[in-house]
Design a protein around this motif. Structure first.
Motif: not given
Length: 574
Positions: A36-63
């Protein structure tokens, strides 16, 4: 915590973080795949971060995304390479030739070896299938960089053994605790970039200066537009709601007073939309308040979708929307309060399940069926819920079921019967095969989810994660086995004791299996389901269910699914 990980991602394409101490510790990891290119890497990380809140209130999650991976837990998992949630996702049910299958096995084996040799534990393979000049096998494999080589090898060996179970199908993914692996007959590998040597310091300095100037200007513009957009968003919501005079407004002051300023003691739960609070109005009426989180993945479109779908719907088996509150950045939906919470809090709890006898369960099954029939046939518009599951069935004081959470619902016009999407939403274990594999959804998609729910109510067991000592099928496969062996009553939840009615249980199992059949055309409409549950009409012999084993899930080009009630996404690479 994720800000710390993000800072590392910008320089090294992976990162870890630890915050807190003792029982309050939280651990996080994120990593982009090697091509993955550096730019696409940061975009993918940003996408994962937008998904992360939906894992709460569980005490763990994988994306797992097809470009990067993210995980958080309340314990240190950095040296874990295997776990009970390891699974495979098989895609595109095109049966491939024996030479193709042999080439997949060879490519996967090569990827395991090359990953351990390469920096970053990353490998990609592109091998032409022998005797077929037009077909190649594409493979990608990578371990998380927190593992030592021996643990990486063990993870990849497990993944390679699992992923080949997808054969003879043309694509597969292994989603493992310590690594990721994928194969396909379609080239999903990202193009490798060649870094060019800079001729002078000036060629480096000028772009940096220009970028700083542009970035500073962009920040000013962004702040101005965000402020303007915030006012426009509220104005647009108010405009839409004024057009619908049937939906009452609640002032922010009313809601704050009712929920005691959103007291933690009033909090009922947390979902993808945000937190849900209990409230008591001044006149004594009880309400449930869904408050849109500022970090929610849902936001304005889903807020408006839920309002549009159920504002004018009136049925005893649908949760009633009482109104909404939109003020400043606050966006809230106000519902009737359900004192017995959701069905899953009874059904899958070892203590509460004892309180749910068979007459109540049968009453709940029939109520859900009538609510779905109303959505599919009797309301003004045909509505497909798309996320029917136990946690979205609320129970009132008399244990009457109410279908809730219409944020993912879709409305059809009278002449429409089905639709197609490249973004599938829903919950693993409840999604129908044609929807998961091809993005095709219709009323029969909801029928499949209903069938899963019926079998869960009868057995008191979740479909997803079901285990049995004599086979590896999920709940659907287990129910099908018992049905074929003429032992369907062995499916009944032991917690029911002797409270169940044999004919009603057999009827429910039969209906449940009819609803989860592999082919959508074989499944009954909800009108037939209601008749069958009422003892009217013949019960047709069901055929093999879809997704009767957890190890053979199908994934489309872009699928959003839920695991342990947390919505995750999988994005195909180019």
């Amino acid at each position: 915590m994720m800000e710390n990980v993000g800072a590392q991602m910008r320089t090294s394409r992976d990162g870890t973080a630890l915050v807190g101490t003792g029982a309050d510790s939280s651990f996080a990891l994120a990593q982009c795949y090697g091509d993955l290119s550096s730019d696409d890497c940061l975009r993918c990380f940003a996408e994962a971060r937008t998904i992360l809140p939906s894992c709460f209130p569980n005490n763990g999650g994988r994306i797992y995304l097809d470009g990067c991976y993210m995980r958080f837990q309340n314990y240190s998992f950095f040296d874990e390479y295997t776990g009970p949630d390891d699974t495979i996702v098989c895609g595109n049910t095109t049966r491939k030739s024996t030479p193709f299958q042999d080439t997949v096995r060879q490519a996967v084996s090569n990827a395991v070896t090359d990953s351990l040799r390469n920096k970053g534990y990353f490998a990609r393979e592109d091998i032409l299938v022998s005797g077929n000049g037009n077909t190649s096998v594409y493979v990608m494999a990578e371990c998380w960089r927190t593992l030592i080589p021996d643990l990486c090898r063990a993870c990849l060996m497990n993944a390679s053994a699992s992923i080949t179970k997808c054969l003879p199908w043309s694509a597969g993914r292994a989603l493992n605790t310590g690594c990721f692996m994928r194969y396909s007959d379609t080239n999903f590998l990202n193009p490798l970039t060649v870094k060019k040597k800079k001729n002078s310091h000036l060629s480096v300095i000028l772009p940096i200066v220009f970028t700083v100037v542009v970035f500073s200007f962009a920040l000013v513009v962004y702040a101005w537009r965000k402020k303007k957009k915030s006012h426009h968003k509220v104005a647009q919501v108010n405009k839409d709601q004024k057009q619908d005079s049937d939906l009452p407004f609640f002032s922010l002051n009313e809601v704050v007073k009712a929920t005691r300023n959103f007291s933690i003691d009033n909090k009922l739960g947390q979902g993808g939309f945000g937190a849900v609070y209990k409230g008591v109005l001044e006149e004594g009426g009880e309400i449930a308040v869904k408050r849109l989180s500022k970090t929610s993945r849902q936001g304005l479109p889903e807020f408006q979708n839920e309002v549009t779908c159920i504002a004018k719907l009136q049925h005893r088996n649908l949760v009633k929307l009482l109104g909404c509150c939109v003020q400043g950045e606050e966006m809230m939906l106000i519902y009737e309060y359900m004192p017995n919470k959701s069905l899953d809090s009874f059904l899958f709890d070892k203590n509460n399940c004892m309180l749910l006898d068979w007459p109540q369960r049968y009453h709940i099954i029939n109520g859900i069926a009538r609510g779905l029939l109303y959505l599919h046939q009797d309301s003004r518009l045909r509505i497909i819920h798309r996320d029917l599951k136990a946690s979205n069935i609320l129970l009132d004081s008399n244990m009457n079921p109410k279908i809730s959470d219409f944020g993912l619902a879709r409305m059809f016009k009278e002449y429409e019967t089905e639709a197609n999407t490249n973004k599938v939403v829903g919950t693993l274990g409840y999604i129908s095969p044609e929807y998961a594999a091809n993005g095709l959804f219709s009323v029969k998609s909801d029928v499949f989810s209903f069938g899963v729910l019926v079998l869960e109510i009868v057995s008191g067991t979740k479909n997803r994660g079901f285990s049995h000592q004599s086979h590896h099928d999920n709940l659907l496969g287990h129910a099908w086995r018992l049905y074929k062996e003429a032992k369907p009553l062995e499916l009944v939840d032991a917690a029911l004791g002797d409270s169940w009615n044999v004919s009603e249980v057999l009827q429910s199992i039969h209906v449940g299996l009819s609803c989860v059949q592999q082919q959508a055309d074989d499944r009954p409409y909800m009108s037939s389901v209601v008749h069958m549950l009422g003892g009217e009409g013949a019960l047709p012999m069901p055929k093999q269910p879809g997704f009767f084993t957890d190890s053979a899930l199908i994934t489309p080009p872009h699928v959003s699914v839920s695991i342990n009630e947390a919505t995750l996404s999988q994005l195909d690479g180019r």
